[in-house]
Design an enzyme around this catalytic site. Structure first.
Site, short mmCIF file in Angstrom:
data_model
loop_
_atom_site.label_atom_id
_atom_site.label_comp_id
_atom_site.label_asym_id
_atom_site.label_seq_id
_atom_site.Cartn_x
_atom_site.Cartn_y
_atom_site.Cartn_z
CD GLU A 107 4.73 -0.56 5.72
OE1 GLU A 107 3.20 -0.52 5.65
OE2 GLU A 107 5.27 0.12 6.34
CB CYS B 86 -2.06 -4.63 1.22
SG CYS B 86 -1.19 -2.81 0.98
#
Length: 479
Positions: free
Chosen positions: A210, A244
């Site tokens: 991720e 993110c």
């Protein structure tokens, strides 16, 4: 033998007892994890305050609420997720039991990130527990206060052999990666993601990465610019830009740039007051190393809004940059901080070209009233996700897989996707020792007559008559 090696050995030995295969065992630990989040809410909030300067309500909104939702969903749906899944049959298996059986992978390594130290570390753990795995949890050493609380308190709620917490820095992580795991789940930067994947490859261990990247945000000149800028401002500056999936930069036409700047300036004042430095819902950069990295990214770009900073407090004001091009320093890496560059393009066609010339993003944002324009961006670009007319909120939808593609990662999680990602979906076929006359069509010698029968049978299956054929065979050819 290193501490890390002993921890992994204990986890594997405990997993091999088979107790995690029992759904009751999984639900018990999921409930304990939920109890941990509920009972230790204050401890969690205090640790995040020390790490990132985030308010208690901010931690509740962006860390614990979503985590509780994921746990509750897994508890409610576990029996359904773990049940055998029937699949479509072929001609040769029409009378057989054919299904997919989810089974635990084994021992999973979860390497968490510092920007949301609880959500992005414990949400994968929910999937690991639900899928019946043991899991070694490695919180980020950068968010050191959260890591310490996790190390001290989580073993009071979960089996410390099955779900141990290992703290430490790079050497400890490297030592863990030398061990054999059945899956590695990493959240963090693309640079470190490559190292994790390289280490996992030595043991042929599958990975979920991720990662992040530069998520673009295109604003169509005909959209509601006021609303668009409110949502972009919120999505960019929450957690001081250390998200993110934050919009990394804006693409818009020159004709609306001044309006976009004005609206964002108004939103920053509305959300964070005239002095964000003193406002409790505006956090801090995680440490001085990242502070200096972010400040250096502004070199060569003009500050349109903000720009204030205080290294002693790791404070950088919400900042918007203008006169930015694709070659500017701020466009060379993921910002991961409160800087928002604006780049002008001639329209959606140039925006798509600009996006496609770069690495695939974790998410693409597009703001427009024109559904055809949105669908065009979907059709002509690639990214982990696409969100139209808002920011960040796709992360909250458990029915959507969350993950990247290419440079922004591989694999996905959330809800059932977490369960499937950390399970082996085992193919199972249970055949009966009967109807050998039908099965004999596949045995040698292979003759034209047998081939013709296979062709006839195939036509029957294609036209949906297989069930009637099987019923007739069972009546005329009892076992």
């Amino acid at each position: 033998m290193s501490r890390e090696q002993l921890v992994v050995q204990r986890a594997r030995k405990s997993f091999q007892t088979g107790k995690t295969k029992l759904l009751e065992h999984r639900i018990h630990h999921l409930r304990n994890l939920l109890r941990f989040v509920t009972e230790r809410r204050k401890d969690i909030a205090e640790s995040v305050k020390k790490d990132l300067g985030k308010s208690e309500h901010g931690t509740e909104l962006f860390e614990t609420l979503g985590l509780e939702g994921e746990i509750k969903l897994a508890i409610d749906k576990l029996a359904e997720w773990a049940a055998p899944r029937p699949v479509e049959k072929s001609l040769l298996t029409i009378s057989d039991e054919v299904f997919v059986h989810p089974e635990p992978l084994g021992v999973v390594l979860i390497i968490g990130a510092w920007n949301y130290p609880w959500a992005v570390t414990l949400q994968p753990l929910v999937g690991a527990i639900a899928a019946g795995n043991a899991a070694v949890i490695k919180p980020s050493e950068v968010s050191c206060h959260s890591a310490k609380v996790m190390e001290e308190l989580l073993p009071q709620y979960l089996d410390k052999d099955l779900y141990p917490v290992v703290t430490g820095g790079v050497p400890e992580t490297q030592e863990l990666l030398k061990q054999r795991f059945d899956h590695v789940f990493y959240t963090g930067s693309s640079t470190v993601g490559k190292l994790v994947m390289e280490a996992a490859a030595r043991n042929l261990t599958p990975v979920t990465l991720e990662l992040g990247g530069k998520s673009p945000c295109y604003i169509d000149k005909n959209c509601d610019i006021t609303v668009a800028c409110r949502r972009i401002t919120w999505g960019k500056f929450v957690n001081c830009g250390q998200t993110c999936i934050a919009p990394d930069y804006i693409l818009c036409e020159p004709s609306i740039r001044s309006r976009v700047l004005e609206e964002i300036k108004n939103c920053i004042k509305e959300f964070y007051t005239d002095d964000p430095k003193t406002f409790e819902d505006y956090g801090r950069i995680i440490n001085k190393q990242h502070f200096k990295r972010i400040m250096a990214l502004m070199e060569g770009s003009a500050v349109a809004i903000g720009g204030d900073s205080d290294e002693s407090q790791c404070y950088i004001a919400p900042t918007v940059l203008k006169d930015v091009t694709g070659e500017s320093k701020v466009m060379k890496e993921e910002i991961f901080g409160p800087l928002l560059p604006i780049i002008t393009v001639s329209g959606v066609e140039e925006a798509i070209q600009f996006i496609n010339e770069r690495e695939k993003a974790l998410v693409i944002y597009v703001f427009s009233h024109d559904n055809k324009l949105i669908k065009r961006v979907i059709a002509e670009t690639s990214s982990g996700a696409l969100l139209a007319n808002d920011c960040l909120v796709h992360f909250t939808v458990s029915s959507l897989p969350f993950g990247g593609v290419g440079n922004s990662g591989m694999g996905c999680y959330h809800g059932r996707y977490s369960f499937d990602q950390l399970s082996h979906l085992r193919s199972c076929l249970i055949k009966q020792l009967k109807l050998e006359g039908v099965n004999s069509m596949r045995y040698p010698p292979h003759t034209a007559k047998k081939l013709s029968w296979v062709c006839v049978a195939w036509v029957i299956v294609v036209h949906g008559l297989a069930a009637d054929l099987l019923a007739a065979i069972n009546v005329n050819c009892p076992p």
